[in-house]
Scaffold this motif. Structure first.
Motif, PDB file in Angstrom:
ATOM      1  N   THR A 272       0.830  -1.205   0.000  1.00 34.27           N
ATOM      2  CA  THR A 272       0.000   0.000   0.000  1.00 34.27           C
ATOM      3  C   THR A 272       0.862   1.250   0.000  1.00 34.27           C
ATOM      4  N   THR A 273       0.585   2.167  -0.915  1.00 34.59           N
ATOM      5  CA  THR A 273       1.290   3.441  -0.938  1.00 34.59           C
ATOM      6  C   THR A 273       0.708   4.369   0.124  1.00 34.59           C
ATOM      7  N   VAL A 274       1.403   5.459   0.389  1.00 36.15           N
ATOM      8  CA  VAL A 274       0.914   6.445   1.361  1.00 36.15           C
ATOM      9  C   VAL A 274      -0.454   6.982   0.944  1.00 36.15           C
ATOM     10  N   HIS A 275      -0.609   7.273  -0.350  1.00 37.39           N
ATOM     11  CA  HIS A 275      -1.885   7.813  -0.835  1.00 37.39           C
ATOM     12  C   HIS A 275      -2.998   6.783  -0.700  1.00 37.39           C
ATOM     13  N   GLN A 276      -2.704   5.509  -0.976  1.00 38.43           N
ATOM     14  CA  GLN A 276      -3.710   4.469  -0.823  1.00 38.43           C
ATOM     15  C   GLN A 276      -4.100   4.276   0.634  1.00 38.43           C
ATOM     16  N   LEU A 277      -3.120   4.383   1.530  1.00 35.35           N
ATOM     17  CA  LEU A 277      -3.421   4.247   2.956  1.00 35.35           C
ATOM     18  C   LEU A 277      -4.335   5.381   3.421  1.00 35.35           C
ATOM     19  N   ARG A 278      -4.047   6.585   2.994  1.00 31.56           N
ATOM     20  CA  ARG A 278      -4.932   7.716   3.360  1.00 31.56           C
ATOM     21  C   ARG A 278      -6.354   7.459   2.878  1.00 31.56           C
ATOM     22  N   ASP A 279      -6.482   6.968   1.643  1.00 31.58           N
ATOM     23  CA  ASP A 279      -7.819   6.684   1.105  1.00 31.58           C
ATOM     24  C   ASP A 279      -8.519   5.605   1.913  1.00 31.58           C
ATOM     25  N   LEU A 280      -7.778   4.553   2.284  1.00 37.93           N
ATOM     26  CA  LEU A 280      -8.366   3.471   3.072  1.00 37.93           C
ATOM     27  C   LEU A 280      -8.861   3.971   4.424  1.00 37.93           C
ATOM     28  N   VAL A 281      -8.062   4.793   5.074  1.00 42.22           N
ATOM     29  CA  VAL A 281      -8.459   5.326   6.385  1.00 42.22           C
ATOM     30  C   VAL A 281      -9.692   6.209   6.239  1.00 42.22           C
ATOM     31  N   ARG A 282      -9.711   7.054   5.215  1.00 43.60           N
ATOM     32  CA  ARG A 282     -10.881   7.917   5.004  1.00 43.60           C
ATOM     33  C   ARG A 282     -12.125   7.090   4.698  1.00 43.60           C
ATOM     34  N   GLU A 283     -11.980   6.056   3.857  1.00 49.21           N
ATOM     35  CA  GLU A 283     -13.138   5.256   3.460  1.00 49.21           C
ATOM     36  C   GLU A 283     -13.681   4.416   4.606  1.00 49.21           C
ATOM     37  N   ARG A 284     -12.770   3.849   5.432  1.00 46.28           N
ATOM     38  CA  ARG A 284     -13.199   2.851   6.398  1.00 46.28           C
ATOM     39  C   ARG A 284     -13.399   3.399   7.804  1.00 46.28           C
ATOM     40  N   VAL A 285     -12.641   4.410   8.189  1.00 47.81           N
ATOM     41  CA  VAL A 285     -12.676   4.865   9.589  1.00 47.81           C
ATOM     42  C   VAL A 285     -13.490   6.143   9.747  1.00 47.81           C
ATOM     43  N   VAL A 286     -13.443   7.036   8.779  1.00 44.85           N
ATOM     44  CA  VAL A 286     -14.130   8.326   8.907  1.00 44.85           C
ATOM     45  C   VAL A 286     -15.602   8.126   8.557  1.00 44.85           C
ATOM     46  N   ARG A 287     -16.405   7.890   9.542  1.00 47.23           N
ATOM     47  CA  ARG A 287     -17.833   7.639   9.384  1.00 47.23           C
ATOM     48  C   ARG A 287     -18.483   7.863  10.739  1.00 47.23           C
ATOM     49  N   GLU A 288     -19.823   7.830  10.769  1.00 48.87           N
ATOM     50  CA  GLU A 288     -20.499   8.015  12.041  1.00 48.87           C
ATOM     51  C   GLU A 288     -20.357   6.773  12.908  1.00 48.87           C
ATOM     52  N   PRO A 289     -20.410   6.919  14.219  1.00 53.99           N
ATOM     53  CA  PRO A 289     -20.271   5.758  15.105  1.00 53.99           C
ATOM     54  C   PRO A 289     -21.354   4.723  14.845  1.00 53.99           C
ATOM     55  N   PHE A 290     -21.024   3.469  15.083  1.00 50.65           N
ATOM     56  CA  PHE A 290     -21.937   2.333  15.010  1.00 50.65           C
ATOM     57  C   PHE A 290     -22.344   1.959  13.583  1.00 50.65           C
ATOM     58  N   ALA A 291     -21.869   2.688  12.569  1.00 52.63           N
ATOM     59  CA  ALA A 291     -22.138   2.294  11.196  1.00 52.63           C
ATOM     60  C   ALA A 291     -21.105   1.260  10.766  1.00 52.63           C
ATOM     61  N   LEU A 292     -21.572   0.219  10.095  1.00 50.78           N
ATOM     62  CA  LEU A 292     -20.679  -0.844   9.663  1.00 50.78           C
ATOM     63  C   LEU A 292     -19.925  -0.412   8.406  1.00 50.78           C
ATOM     64  N   SER A 293     -18.595  -0.500   8.456  1.00 50.36           N
ATOM     65  CA  SER A 293     -17.758  -0.258   7.287  1.00 50.36           C
ATOM     66  C   SER A 293     -17.515  -1.597   6.596  1.00 50.36           C
ATOM     67  N   LEU A 294     -18.035  -1.720   5.383  1.00 53.56           N
ATOM     68  CA  LEU A 294     -17.969  -2.976   4.636  1.00 53.56           C
ATOM     69  C   LEU A 294     -17.026  -2.814   3.447  1.00 53.56           C
ATOM     70  N   MET A 295     -16.042  -3.696   3.340  1.00 50.51           N
ATOM     71  CA  MET A 295     -15.113  -3.653   2.210  1.00 50.51           C
ATOM     72  C   MET A 295     -15.112  -4.982   1.474  1.00 50.51           C
ATOM     73  N   PHE A 296     -15.107  -4.871   0.140  1.00 55.11           N
ATOM     74  CA  PHE A 296     -14.903  -6.021  -0.728  1.00 55.11           C
ATOM     75  C   PHE A 296     -13.520  -5.896  -1.354  1.00 55.11           C
ATOM     76  N   GLU A 297     -12.731  -6.958  -1.235  1.00 53.16           N
ATOM     77  CA  GLU A 297     -11.337  -6.912  -1.687  1.00 53.16           C
ATOM     78  C   GLU A 297     -11.008  -8.154  -2.508  1.00 53.16           C
ATOM     79  N   SER A 298     -10.414  -7.949  -3.682  1.00 55.90           N
ATOM     80  CA  SER A 298      -9.917  -9.065  -4.482  1.00 55.90           C
ATOM     81  C   SER A 298      -8.429  -9.238  -4.207  1.00 55.90           C
ATOM     82  N   PHE A 299      -7.949 -10.474  -4.377  1.00 56.07           N
ATOM     83  CA  PHE A 299      -6.530 -10.738  -4.148  1.00 56.07           C
ATOM     84  C   PHE A 299      -6.107 -11.970  -4.932  1.00 56.07           C
ATOM     85  N   GLY A 300      -4.799 -12.189  -5.042  1.00 52.42           N
ATOM     86  CA  GLY A 300      -4.251 -13.360  -5.689  1.00 52.42           C
ATOM     87  C   GLY A 300      -3.619 -14.283  -4.668  1.00 52.42           C
TER      88      GLY A 300
END
Length: 286
Positions: A146-174
């Motif tokens: 993960t690059t620095v820019h990708q990490l910032r995006d991940l934190v914004r997408e997954r952590v910055v939200r209202e309390p008690f809301a479920l953060s759901l991520m779909f991830e593909s991998f090899g």
């Protein structure tokens, strides 16, 4: 009131995560001693007043704490939650080889390194000390690829939200690159027809129309997706009822280019149409 505790291995991106939260309105403190967490909790509870539900704090906790204090972390966490503070733990991790490379490139000194211990030994010791926090992490982010820019995006997408809301991520991998360490569900798509063996499709990914058309024409792929969607539709709400803050659903194929990407895209489109705080990540794609 919401308190995000950020921890992890040195060189994994804790400072980036903390600064990202600060930029989005969290009151942040770096390297807070563990034995002061309860006092900090009492302080923010006392000053919250009528805006208690809107208050957002983040603290960084690392291995520079005394081992005896880190061992007490589980009890301190429970005390904070009993006081009414919604606590979440974000743990940043990375493979040892990556951490060694980062310290070599930046020429920074590891906080646990000294004359008698090598850098490898310091990294291993740090992981041992932080085990009580890692075991209770609500979300683990592996920053190896993960690059620095990708990490910032991940934190914004997954952590910055209202309390008690479920953060759901779909991830593909090899699979040939290893399992995602932050996965809650892992689904294996290697049993499905592989576009890689068709020369005209090999250079494309599961996001491209040609690959999508090929996979959608396969009966096995349609059955796999329908059963996967039905399973997640039934169980995601049950995880949310248990006040889970994060849920990461991963789909893997051999190289993480075709089948897993296609399925993750479809699942993201399906669930983001009816839910908030849904994100998508393709680990092996640029």
């Amino acid at each position: 009131m919401r308190l995000v505790i950020i921890s992890g291995l040195s060189g994994s991106g804790k400072s980036v995560a903390l600064s990202t939260l600060e930029d989005t309105g969290f009151y942040c403190i770096d390297n807070l001693p563990v034995d002061l967490l309860e006092a900090f909790g009492r302080h923010i509870t006392a000053i919250a007043g009528g805006n208690r539900a809107e208050e957002r704090y983040a603290v960084g906790v690392d291995a520079r704490n005394r081992p005896v204090d880190l061992a007490r972390f589980p009890a301190i966490l429970e005390a904070l939650r009993r006081s009414g503070i919604h606590c979440e733990i974000l743990f940043l991790d990375a493979e040892p080889e990556t951490l060694l490379k980062r310290f070599s490139e930046t020429r920074r000194r590891h906080p646990l390194s000294h004359l008698e211990a090598s850098l490898e030994e310091a990294i291993r010791r740090e992981r041992e000390l932080l085990e009580p926090i890692l075991e209770r992490a609500d979300l683990t982010i592996d920053t190896t690829r993960t690059t620095v820019h990708q990490l910032r995006d991940l934190v914004r997408e997954r952590v910055v939200r209202e309390p008690f809301a479920l953060s759901l991520m779909f991830e593909s991998f090899g699979y040939k690159h290893g399992l995602p360490p932050d996965a809650d569900f892992v689904f294996d798509a290697r049993c499905l027809p592989n576009p890689h063996w068709h020369p005209e499709l090999r250079a494309y990914t599961g996001r491209d129309p040609a690959v999508r058309d090929y996979l959608e024409a396969q009966t096995q792929v349609r059955e796999y997706y329908e059963q996967l969607e039905a399973f997640l539709s039934a169980w995601i709400p049950r995880f949310q009822q248990e006040n889970r803050s994060y849920l990461t659903v991963t789909v893997g194929c051999t190289g993480g280019q075709h089948r897993s990407v296609y399925l993750a895209e479809r699942l993201y489109a399906r669930f983001s149409a009816e839910r908030e705080h849904v994100s998508l990540r393709h680990r092996e794609l640029p």
